[in-house]
Write a protein that holds these residues in place. Structure first.
Motif, PDB file in Angstrom:
ATOM      1  N   LEU A 190       1.038  -5.986  -6.903  1.00  0.00           N
ATOM      2  CA  LEU A 190       1.205  -6.913  -5.639  1.00  0.00           C
ATOM      3  C   LEU A 190       1.531  -6.168  -4.415  1.00  0.00           C
ATOM      4  O   LEU A 190       1.018  -6.343  -3.252  1.00  0.00           O
ATOM      5  CB  LEU A 190       1.946  -8.074  -5.974  1.00  0.00           C
ATOM      6  CG  LEU A 190       1.302  -9.251  -6.824  1.00  0.00           C
ATOM      7  CD1 LEU A 190       2.344 -10.150  -7.416  1.00  0.00           C
ATOM      8  CD2 LEU A 190       0.277 -10.095  -6.257  1.00  0.00           C
ATOM      9  N   GLY A 191       2.377  -5.625  -4.683  1.00  0.00           N
ATOM     10  CA  GLY A 191       3.022  -4.553  -3.340  1.00  0.00           C
ATOM     11  C   GLY A 191       2.121  -3.569  -2.734  1.00  0.00           C
ATOM     12  O   GLY A 191       2.002  -3.690  -1.647  1.00  0.00           O
ATOM     13  N   VAL A 192       1.218  -2.941  -3.781  1.00  0.00           N
ATOM     14  CA  VAL A 192       0.328  -2.203  -3.324  1.00  0.00           C
ATOM     15  C   VAL A 192      -0.828  -3.017  -2.737  1.00  0.00           C
ATOM     16  O   VAL A 192      -1.501  -2.469  -1.416  1.00  0.00           O
ATOM     17  CB  VAL A 192      -0.217  -1.489  -4.483  1.00  0.00           C
ATOM     18  CG1 VAL A 192      -1.506  -0.561  -4.082  1.00  0.00           C
ATOM     19  CG2 VAL A 192       0.687  -0.286  -4.890  1.00  0.00           C
ATOM     20  N   LEU A 193      -1.318  -3.942  -3.194  1.00  0.00           N
ATOM     21  CA  LEU A 193      -2.197  -4.803  -2.465  1.00  0.00           C
ATOM     22  C   LEU A 193      -2.015  -5.331  -1.018  1.00  0.00           C
ATOM     23  O   LEU A 193      -2.664  -5.103  -0.280  1.00  0.00           O
ATOM     24  CB  LEU A 193      -2.636  -6.018  -3.351  1.00  0.00           C
ATOM     25  CG  LEU A 193      -3.367  -5.813  -4.808  1.00  0.00           C
ATOM     26  CD1 LEU A 193      -3.576  -7.161  -5.643  1.00  0.00           C
ATOM     27  CD2 LEU A 193      -4.894  -5.219  -4.729  1.00  0.00           C
ATOM     28  N   ALA A 194      -0.884  -5.683  -1.105  1.00  0.00           N
ATOM     29  CA  ALA A 194      -0.364  -6.147   0.285  1.00  0.00           C
ATOM     30  C   ALA A 194      -0.150  -5.133   1.352  1.00  0.00           C
ATOM     31  O   ALA A 194      -0.414  -5.331   2.499  1.00  0.00           O
ATOM     32  CB  ALA A 194       1.049  -6.928   0.012  1.00  0.00           C
ATOM     33  N   ASP A 195       0.403  -4.167   0.756  1.00  0.00           N
ATOM     34  CA  ASP A 195       0.734  -2.944   1.803  1.00  0.00           C
ATOM     35  C   ASP A 195      -0.522  -1.964   2.369  1.00  0.00           C
ATOM     36  O   ASP A 195      -0.617  -1.543   3.242  1.00  0.00           O
ATOM     37  CB  ASP A 195       2.120  -2.195   1.376  1.00  0.00           C
ATOM     38  CG  ASP A 195       2.654  -1.260   2.552  1.00  0.00           C
ATOM     39  OD1 ASP A 195       2.769  -1.876   3.366  1.00  0.00           O
ATOM     40  OD2 ASP A 195       2.673  -0.014   2.360  1.00  0.00           O
ATOM     41  N   ARG A 196      -1.207  -1.666   1.136  1.00  0.00           N
ATOM     42  CA  ARG A 196      -2.111  -0.468   1.323  1.00  0.00           C
ATOM     43  C   ARG A 196      -3.395  -1.249   1.220  1.00  0.00           C
ATOM     44  O   ARG A 196      -4.639  -0.474   1.991  1.00  0.00           O
ATOM     45  CB  ARG A 196      -1.948   0.286   0.158  1.00  0.00           C
ATOM     46  CG  ARG A 196      -0.647   1.137   0.172  1.00  0.00           C
ATOM     47  CD  ARG A 196      -0.309   1.920   1.008  1.00  0.00           C
ATOM     48  NE  ARG A 196       0.681   2.573   1.043  1.00  0.00           N
ATOM     49  CZ  ARG A 196       1.295   3.574   1.995  1.00  0.00           C
ATOM     50  NH1 ARG A 196       0.700   3.618   3.032  1.00  0.00           N
ATOM     51  NH2 ARG A 196       2.576   3.881   1.848  1.00  0.00           N
ATOM     52  N   VAL A 197      -3.661  -2.213   0.670  1.00  0.00           N
ATOM     53  CA  VAL A 197      -5.293  -2.830   1.020  1.00  0.00           C
ATOM     54  C   VAL A 197      -5.364  -3.955   2.025  1.00  0.00           C
ATOM     55  O   VAL A 197      -6.217  -3.689   2.917  1.00  0.00           O
ATOM     56  CB  VAL A 197      -5.738  -3.646  -0.474  1.00  0.00           C
ATOM     57  CG1 VAL A 197      -6.842  -4.144  -0.494  1.00  0.00           C
ATOM     58  CG2 VAL A 197      -5.340  -2.679  -1.765  1.00  0.00           C
ATOM     59  N   LEU A 198      -4.339  -4.828   1.932  1.00  0.00           N
ATOM     60  CA  LEU A 198      -4.744  -5.857   3.167  1.00  0.00           C
ATOM     61  C   LEU A 198      -3.775  -5.401   4.223  1.00  0.00           C
ATOM     62  O   LEU A 198      -3.790  -5.963   5.159  1.00  0.00           O
ATOM     63  CB  LEU A 198      -3.953  -7.186   2.396  1.00  0.00           C
ATOM     64  CG  LEU A 198      -4.983  -7.679   1.377  1.00  0.00           C
ATOM     65  CD1 LEU A 198      -4.490  -9.241   0.827  1.00  0.00           C
ATOM     66  CD2 LEU A 198      -6.340  -7.918   1.791  1.00  0.00           C
ATOM     67  N   LEU A 199      -3.126  -4.350   3.898  1.00  0.00           N
ATOM     68  CA  LEU A 199      -2.283  -3.546   5.191  1.00  0.00           C
ATOM     69  C   LEU A 199      -1.032  -4.815   6.157  1.00  0.00           C
ATOM     70  O   LEU A 199      -1.004  -4.491   7.113  1.00  0.00           O
ATOM     71  CB  LEU A 199      -3.286  -3.230   6.367  1.00  0.00           C
ATOM     72  CG  LEU A 199      -4.390  -2.257   5.871  1.00  0.00           C
ATOM     73  CD1 LEU A 199      -5.295  -1.888   6.858  1.00  0.00           C
ATOM     74  CD2 LEU A 199      -3.767  -0.917   5.231  1.00  0.00           C
ATOM     75  N   GLY A 200      -0.646  -5.554   5.295  1.00  0.00           N
ATOM     76  CA  GLY A 200       0.348  -6.531   5.854  1.00  0.00           C
ATOM     77  C   GLY A 200      -0.195  -7.362   6.948  1.00  0.00           C
ATOM     78  O   GLY A 200       0.477  -7.516   7.877  1.00  0.00           O
ATOM     79  N   TYR A 201      -1.533  -7.443   7.335  1.00  0.00           N
ATOM     80  CA  TYR A 201      -2.131  -7.818   8.407  1.00  0.00           C
ATOM     81  C   TYR A 201      -2.549  -9.328   8.145  1.00  0.00           C
ATOM     82  O   TYR A 201      -3.133  -9.717   6.882  1.00  0.00           O
ATOM     83  CB  TYR A 201      -3.307  -7.222   8.865  1.00  0.00           C
ATOM     84  CG  TYR A 201      -3.810  -7.571  10.258  1.00  0.00           C
ATOM     85  CD1 TYR A 201      -3.195  -7.319  11.271  1.00  0.00           C
ATOM     86  CD2 TYR A 201      -5.117  -8.472  10.264  1.00  0.00           C
ATOM     87  CE1 TYR A 201      -4.076  -7.468  12.579  1.00  0.00           C
ATOM     88  CE2 TYR A 201      -5.589  -8.682  11.348  1.00  0.00           C
ATOM     89  CZ  TYR A 201      -5.123  -8.429  12.567  1.00  0.00           C
ATOM     90  OH  TYR A 201      -5.546  -8.930  13.627  1.00  0.00           O
ATOM     91  N   PRO A 202      -2.391 -10.447   9.046  1.00  0.00           N
ATOM     92  CA  PRO A 202      -2.756 -11.865   8.729  1.00  0.00           C
ATOM     93  C   PRO A 202      -4.474 -11.780   9.010  1.00  0.00           C
ATOM     94  O   PRO A 202      -5.005 -11.841  10.123  1.00  0.00           O
ATOM     95  CB  PRO A 202      -2.054 -12.446   9.899  1.00  0.00           C
ATOM     96  CG  PRO A 202      -1.665 -11.418  10.898  1.00  0.00           C
ATOM     97  CD  PRO A 202      -1.694 -10.077  10.157  1.00  0.00           C
TER      98      PRO A 202
END
Length: 327
Positions: free
Chosen positions: A28-40
């Protein structure tokens, strides 16, 4: 050499649930930070982040803009006291903690990991370790769970509150103590500050169970009811105080400030269907939990252990969520 290796395998088997939760939290952390880039990536997420940053600046609302039309956003409203998100304050307040340390994109992965812990603990108390592990894996690998757990939506916090409430409810059913009633109502209160309709649905499901308990054990139910009521009153007061400060009235919510017909009116009964569909859509992320917990109950005693009311409530919940989500 064989004995240490055997002990190591037994230790790994005993800690399998923690290893699974850790692996899913990392994913989940990788998806949030690297895939979705923490962007809304949606207007909802943008509004949540907007309100979280507003809270960080010590404000409830932002000053009104001179040219509102140039900055229109469907989920941000211009109230009588300023500009704010139309959503309840619970999730933006939690997200603001992540914003404060520069890790807003990791808040939901953390909340999702905590949800998985409660999923496992509840399934373990209800059934056995094998079913608990299956429930954990199915929940943690559900695409809807992974997507929401990596986004900036309010759903993971709502899911955590729901699981915390269900866990407290089960512990109360095992041992009727006021602290479990208070814990369950605290979870319900946070859920109401996050997604009000979800809290209404959960309260409607729990109320028949408590009424039956009060009929059978009035003294115990009275103590528990008072503890739970104190918690609910506290969170209700926070809800009313927030909207009083933000919109000038404790009885006016963000959705109705944005659209007066974004609520239940005789002229807009279609919102009943829209509300049910939305609840099913977001509630479906926990469908494997309820489905497998219900299956475990039935396999380990069925109606004789639970009672027809409990099985009927849980069965109706699974069916309604599944039908609504398919629609």
């Amino acid at each position: 050499m064989a004995a240490p290796a055997s002990r190591q395998r037994r230790w790994l088997a005993a800690q399998a649930h923690w290893l699974i939760i850790a692996a899913l939290a990392l994913l989940l952390g990788v998806l949030a930070d690297r895939v979705l880039l923490g962007y809304p990536h949606s207007g909802d997420e943008w509004a949540y982040q907007f309100q979280a940053q507003t809270f960080l600046r010590g404000r409830v609302v932002n000053p009104p803009l001179p040219d509102r039309g140039s900055f229109h956003q469907n989920h941000i409203i211009d109230g009588p006291r300023g500009r704010l998100s139309k959503y309840p304050p619970g999730w933006p307040a939690v997200l603001a903690l992540g914003e404060a340390v520069g890790a807003a994109d990791l808040v939901n992965p953390l909340l999702s990991a905590l949800t998985l812990v409660l999923v496992y603990l509840l399934a373990l108390r209800v059934s056995d370790r094998r079913i608990a592990l299956v429930t954990l894996v199915l929940t943690g690998t559900a695409p809807f769970f992974l997507l929401n757990g990596a986004c900036l939506f309010a759903t993971p916090l709502a899911g955590l509150c729901t699981m915390a409430g269900l866990y407290a409810l089960w512990r109360y059913a095992e041992t009727p103590r006021a602290r479990w009633a208070a814990a369950g109502c605290a979870a319900l209160g946070v859920l109401a500050l996050t997604r009000l309709y979800d809290a209404v649905l959960m309260a409607a499901l729990v109320l028949p169970l408590f009424v039956r308990h009060a009929w059978r054990s009035p003294r115990v139910a009275l103590r528990s009811g008072l503890a739970g009521f104190a918690m609910l009153a506290t969170f209700a007061a926070l809800h009313l105080l927030y909207y009083s400060a933000a919109l000038g009235s404790p009885w006016k919510f963000g959705h109705t400030a944005y659209d007066a017909f974004d609520t239940l009116h005789p002229e807009s009964l279609w919102t009943l269907a829209a509300t049910a569909r939305r609840l099913a859509e977001y509630g479906a992320m926990a469908l494997p939990v309820w489905g497998f917990v219900l299956a475990a109950w039935l396999l380990r005693g069925g109606f004789g252990r639970l009672g027809r009311l409990e099985v009927g409530v849980l069965g109706a919940l699974v069916v309604v969520l599944w039908l609504g989500y398919q629609a």
